[in-house]
Design a protein around this motif. Structure first.
Motif, PDB file in Angstrom:
ATOM      1  N   THR A  42      29.906  36.377 -16.422  1.00  0.00           N
ATOM      2  CA  THR A  42      30.269  36.681 -15.026  1.00  0.00           C
ATOM      3  C   THR A  42      29.233  36.108 -14.065  1.00  0.00           C
ATOM      4  O   THR A  42      29.584  35.500 -13.048  1.00  0.00           O
ATOM      5  CB  THR A  42      30.386  38.207 -14.817  1.00  0.00           C
ATOM      6  OG1 THR A  42      31.399  38.722 -15.676  1.00  0.00           O
ATOM      7  CG2 THR A  42      30.735  38.527 -13.365  1.00  0.00           C
ATOM      8  N   VAL A  43      27.955  36.299 -14.394  1.00  0.00           N
ATOM      9  CA  VAL A  43      26.882  35.763 -13.555  1.00  0.00           C
ATOM     10  C   VAL A  43      26.984  34.246 -13.476  1.00  0.00           C
ATOM     11  O   VAL A  43      26.867  33.647 -12.391  1.00  0.00           O
ATOM     12  CB  VAL A  43      25.501  36.182 -14.107  1.00  0.00           C
ATOM     13  CG1 VAL A  43      24.385  35.445 -13.370  1.00  0.00           C
ATOM     14  CG2 VAL A  43      25.321  37.686 -13.984  1.00  0.00           C
ATOM     15  N   LEU A  44      27.225  33.593 -14.629  1.00  0.00           N
ATOM     16  CA  LEU A  44      27.347  32.142 -14.665  1.00  0.00           C
ATOM     17  C   LEU A  44      28.522  31.667 -13.804  1.00  0.00           C
ATOM     18  O   LEU A  44      28.409  30.683 -13.053  1.00  0.00           O
ATOM     19  CB  LEU A  44      27.534  31.677 -16.110  1.00  0.00           C
ATOM     20  CG  LEU A  44      27.558  30.172 -16.365  1.00  0.00           C
ATOM     21  CD1 LEU A  44      26.265  29.518 -15.897  1.00  0.00           C
ATOM     22  CD2 LEU A  44      27.776  29.892 -17.848  1.00  0.00           C
ATOM     23  N   THR A  45      29.625  32.397 -13.888  1.00  0.00           N
ATOM     24  CA  THR A  45      30.812  32.038 -13.102  1.00  0.00           C
ATOM     25  C   THR A  45      30.532  32.103 -11.606  1.00  0.00           C
ATOM     26  O   THR A  45      30.851  31.167 -10.859  1.00  0.00           O
ATOM     27  CB  THR A  45      31.984  32.978 -13.446  1.00  0.00           C
ATOM     28  OG1 THR A  45      32.287  32.863 -14.837  1.00  0.00           O
ATOM     29  CG2 THR A  45      33.222  32.631 -12.632  1.00  0.00           C
ATOM     30  N   TRP A  46      29.898  33.188 -11.163  1.00  0.00           N
ATOM     31  CA  TRP A  46      29.716  33.359  -9.724  1.00  0.00           C
ATOM     32  C   TRP A  46      28.566  32.531  -9.172  1.00  0.00           C
ATOM     33  O   TRP A  46      28.586  32.125  -8.013  1.00  0.00           O
ATOM     34  CB  TRP A  46      29.570  34.848  -9.391  1.00  0.00           C
ATOM     35  CG  TRP A  46      30.886  35.541  -9.581  1.00  0.00           C
ATOM     36  CD1 TRP A  46      31.241  36.382 -10.586  1.00  0.00           C
ATOM     37  CD2 TRP A  46      32.052  35.363  -8.783  1.00  0.00           C
ATOM     38  NE1 TRP A  46      32.547  36.750 -10.462  1.00  0.00           N
ATOM     39  CE2 TRP A  46      33.075  36.147  -9.360  1.00  0.00           C
ATOM     40  CE3 TRP A  46      32.345  34.625  -7.638  1.00  0.00           C
ATOM     41  CZ2 TRP A  46      34.353  36.214  -8.832  1.00  0.00           C
ATOM     42  CZ3 TRP A  46      33.626  34.685  -7.103  1.00  0.00           C
ATOM     43  CH2 TRP A  46      34.612  35.469  -7.694  1.00  0.00           C
ATOM     44  N   PHE A  47      27.557  32.261  -9.997  1.00  0.00           N
ATOM     45  CA  PHE A  47      26.540  31.301  -9.567  1.00  0.00           C
ATOM     46  C   PHE A  47      27.155  29.912  -9.450  1.00  0.00           C
ATOM     47  O   PHE A  47      26.804  29.140  -8.550  1.00  0.00           O
ATOM     48  CB  PHE A  47      25.360  31.290 -10.546  1.00  0.00           C
ATOM     49  CG  PHE A  47      24.249  32.214 -10.152  1.00  0.00           C
ATOM     50  CD1 PHE A  47      23.314  31.830  -9.207  1.00  0.00           C
ATOM     51  CD2 PHE A  47      24.151  33.472 -10.720  1.00  0.00           C
ATOM     52  CE1 PHE A  47      22.285  32.681  -8.831  1.00  0.00           C
ATOM     53  CE2 PHE A  47      23.124  34.331 -10.338  1.00  0.00           C
ATOM     54  CZ  PHE A  47      22.187  33.950  -9.404  1.00  0.00           C
ATOM     55  N   GLY A  48      28.062  29.580 -10.373  1.00  0.00           N
ATOM     56  CA  GLY A  48      28.785  28.306 -10.281  1.00  0.00           C
ATOM     57  C   GLY A  48      29.597  28.222  -9.002  1.00  0.00           C
ATOM     58  O   GLY A  48      29.584  27.196  -8.305  1.00  0.00           O
ATOM     59  N   ALA A  49      30.298  29.316  -8.663  1.00  0.00           N
ATOM     60  CA  ALA A  49      31.102  29.341  -7.435  1.00  0.00           C
ATOM     61  C   ALA A  49      30.217  29.188  -6.196  1.00  0.00           C
ATOM     62  O   ALA A  49      30.569  28.472  -5.251  1.00  0.00           O
ATOM     63  CB  ALA A  49      31.899  30.644  -7.362  1.00  0.00           C
ATOM     64  N   ALA A  50      29.052  29.867  -6.212  1.00  0.00           N
ATOM     65  CA  ALA A  50      28.120  29.742  -5.085  1.00  0.00           C
ATOM     66  C   ALA A  50      27.614  28.313  -4.960  1.00  0.00           C
ATOM     67  O   ALA A  50      27.502  27.768  -3.860  1.00  0.00           O
ATOM     68  CB  ALA A  50      26.950  30.706  -5.264  1.00  0.00           C
ATOM     69  N   GLY A  51      27.325  27.685  -6.099  1.00  0.00           N
ATOM     70  CA  GLY A  51      26.883  26.288  -6.082  1.00  0.00           C
ATOM     71  C   GLY A  51      27.928  25.358  -5.508  1.00  0.00           C
ATOM     72  O   GLY A  51      27.615  24.413  -4.772  1.00  0.00           O
TER      73      GLY A  51
END
Length: 205
Positions: free
Chosen positions: A21-30
């Motif tokens: 989940t963290v990886l997904t949302w950091f990806g979205a923020a990026g």
């Protein structure tokens, strides 16, 4: 490879706040911040660098979602981005080699002076936007479908919005390259780069 081969998605999906989940949302923020910052850059290399931040965000979202289709999308985008961004940076390197131009504002008319280089640049840029049937379209399409299958509507909107933002900063560049008249002091040096530079750009395109 570490997420799926060493730990496994089942292990990383455990707990209240999961690694995936963290990886997904950091990806979205990026994706969002990379796209917004790319629009603001006057320097061509900085624009492409921030664009890379956004494109790596797609890969992060695909790996984080962890479904078979999302992983396919993420891995395909690794390959697509390598081809697209390598070609774009090589094209810019060719322009720098001939004209020493770094500022987007001074790219006016280069499409007439460097038709082969700038045509290849345009193909690579349109692929970055996600225009079908170019390579970048397919990885973005698979990722969109994966988010829809998971009901992750926010991610769907982020991916679609990012494609629009990518179109904004490349269309701004296209206007200067292909529509505006060249600056007089640039015209003399603005010729096609040597074959050793142009050929790889064309092949990647």
């Amino acid at each position: 490879r570490i997420v799926h081969g060493v730990f496994g998605t089942e292990y990383l999906a455990g707990g209240v706040v999961t690694v995936t989940t963290v990886l997904t949302w950091f990806g979205a923020a990026g994706i969002v911040f990379g796209s917004v910052l790319a629009i603001r850059q006057p320097d061509i290399k900085r624009m492409l660098a921030y664009s890379t931040v956004a494109q790596l965000g797609y890969i992060g979202v695909g790996i984080g979602l962890g479904t078979p289709l999302a992983i396919v999308a993420g891995l395909l985008h690794v390959l697509n981005h390598a081809l697209m961004k390598s070609g774009l940076f090589l094209a810019v390197g060719g322009i720098l080699d001939r004209t020493h131009l770094k500022t987007i504002a001074r790219y006016a008319g280069l499409g007439r002076r460097m038709p082969a280089t700038m045509s290849a640049f345009a193909i690579l840029a349109l692929s970055m936007v996600g225009i079908p049937p170019l390579a970048g379209f397919w990885s973005k399409w698979y990722l969109l479908v994966a988010t829809l299958e998971e009901g992750a509507w926010t991610l769907t909107v982020v991916i679609a919005l990012s494609s629009l933002l990518t179109a904004v900063y490349f269309l701004r560049l296209f206007e200067r390259i292909f529509v505006l008249a060249p600056e007089e002091q640039v015209v003399e040096d603005a010729t096609e780069p040597r074959a050793a530079i142009v050929t790889p750009v064309l092949v990647l395109a």
